[in-house]
Design an enzyme around this catalytic site. Structure first.
Site, PDB file in Angstrom:
ATOM      1  N   GLU A  75       0.803  -1.323  -0.198  1.00  0.00           N
ATOM      2  CA  GLU A  75      -0.060  -0.074  -0.081  1.00  0.00           C
ATOM      3  C   GLU A  75       0.971   1.239  -0.275  1.00  0.00           C
ATOM      4  O   GLU A  75       0.521   2.068  -0.838  1.00  0.00           O
ATOM      5  CB  GLU A  75      -0.749  -0.148   1.274  1.00  0.00           C
ATOM      6  CG  GLU A  75      -1.871   1.195   1.159  1.00  0.00           C
ATOM      7  CD  GLU A  75      -2.937   1.166   2.398  1.00  0.00           C
ATOM      8  OE1 GLU A  75      -3.775   1.959   2.110  1.00  0.00           O
ATOM      9  OE2 GLU A  75      -2.714   0.241   3.106  1.00  0.00           O
ATOM     10  N   GLY A 105      -4.883   4.662  -0.141  1.00  0.00           N
ATOM     11  CA  GLY A 105      -5.380   3.467  -0.444  1.00  0.00           C
ATOM     12  C   GLY A 105      -6.778   3.341  -0.021  1.00  0.00           C
ATOM     13  O   GLY A 105      -7.010   3.701   1.195  1.00  0.00           O
ATOM     14  N   HIS A 111      -0.643 -14.477   0.595  1.00  0.00           N
ATOM     15  CA  HIS A 111       0.690 -14.611   1.118  1.00  0.00           C
ATOM     16  C   HIS A 111       0.873 -16.267   0.588  1.00  0.00           C
ATOM     17  O   HIS A 111      -0.038 -17.123   1.149  1.00  0.00           O
ATOM     18  CB  HIS A 111       0.785 -14.539   2.500  1.00  0.00           C
ATOM     19  CG  HIS A 111       0.483 -13.103   3.042  1.00  0.00           C
ATOM     20  ND1 HIS A 111       0.895 -12.049   2.355  1.00  0.00           N
ATOM     21  CD2 HIS A 111      -0.529 -12.657   3.687  1.00  0.00           C
ATOM     22  CE1 HIS A 111       0.377 -11.033   3.052  1.00  0.00           C
ATOM     23  NE2 HIS A 111      -0.591 -11.459   3.797  1.00  0.00           N
ATOM     24  N   VAL A 112       1.917 -16.543  -0.237  1.00  0.00           N
ATOM     25  CA  VAL A 112       2.266 -17.743  -0.707  1.00  0.00           C
ATOM     26  C   VAL A 112       3.386 -18.620  -0.147  1.00  0.00           C
ATOM     27  O   VAL A 112       3.672 -19.741  -0.362  1.00  0.00           O
ATOM     28  CB  VAL A 112       2.249 -17.979  -2.351  1.00  0.00           C
ATOM     29  CG1 VAL A 112       0.884 -17.428  -2.846  1.00  0.00           C
ATOM     30  CG2 VAL A 112       3.353 -16.965  -2.864  1.00  0.00           C
ATOM     31  N   HIS A 118      -4.161   0.601 -14.150  1.00  0.00           N
ATOM     32  CA  HIS A 118      -5.415   1.553 -14.621  1.00  0.00           C
ATOM     33  C   HIS A 118      -4.871   2.891 -13.853  1.00  0.00           C
ATOM     34  O   HIS A 118      -4.995   2.903 -12.412  1.00  0.00           O
ATOM     35  CB  HIS A 118      -6.700   1.199 -14.005  1.00  0.00           C
ATOM     36  CG  HIS A 118      -7.716   2.087 -14.366  1.00  0.00           C
ATOM     37  ND1 HIS A 118      -8.113   2.410 -15.715  1.00  0.00           N
ATOM     38  CD2 HIS A 118      -8.408   3.003 -13.477  1.00  0.00           C
ATOM     39  CE1 HIS A 118      -9.086   3.431 -15.607  1.00  0.00           C
ATOM     40  NE2 HIS A 118      -9.152   3.728 -14.197  1.00  0.00           N
ATOM     41  N   GLY A 158      -6.670   6.356 -13.821  1.00  0.00           N
ATOM     42  CA  GLY A 158      -7.853   7.006 -14.017  1.00  0.00           C
ATOM     43  C   GLY A 158      -7.771   8.489 -13.345  1.00  0.00           C
ATOM     44  O   GLY A 158      -6.783   8.854 -12.740  1.00  0.00           O
TER      45      GLY A 158
END
Length: 137
Positions: A60, A78, A85-86, A103, A105
């Site tokens: 963040e 944010g 989490h792997v 993106h 914008g």
């Protein structure tokens, strides 16, 4: 992405990124920024692993820096952070977060962040949405 101006602003202030030991890095790619964070007593769980909350905070904060670099003179916060989490990371390792904007914008930025250990293995995958607004006067 050149984030040097934002780094100077962040270094002058105390905050979560400074507290957790985040180091922000400019990149040659205009859509990508990076950060590193050493896993230590500031950001680990009691078991010696990198805290999932610290990992999400890294993502963040990094995307906030990226959005501010893309939108000078705007405030970027944010509004949604979601991650998986792997793999665990032990104290002493350094993680690198790479954020790519998906993106851009006028009021919303969508980012994808991959966080890897020193061996380049994926630790966490995080999506962040930032709200872009004018500072109040």
């Amino acid at each position: 992405m050149d984030i040097e101006r934002i780094k100077e602003i962040r270094l002058k202030q105390d905050g979560l990124s400074k507290t957790l030991g985040m180091e922000f890095l400019s990149t040659d790619d205009p859509d990508t920024c990076q950060a590193k964070m050493k896993v230590d007593e500031r950001n680990r769980q009691v078991f010696g692993f990198l805290s999932g909350g610290a990992t999400l905070a890294l993502a963040e904060n990094l995307t906030g820096v990226g959005s501010m670099a893309l939108c000078p003179n705007k405030i970027c916060v944010g509004v949604n952070v979601s991650g998986s989490h792997v793999k665990a990371v032990l104290e002493g390792d350094t993680v690198t977060a790479t954020a790519r904007i998906l993106h851009k914008g006028k009021t919303l930025h969508q980012w994808h962040v991959e966080i890897c250990n020193e061996d380049g293995e994926l630790i966490s995958s995080v999506e962040v949405t930032n709200f872009v607004m004018n500072p109040s006067k």
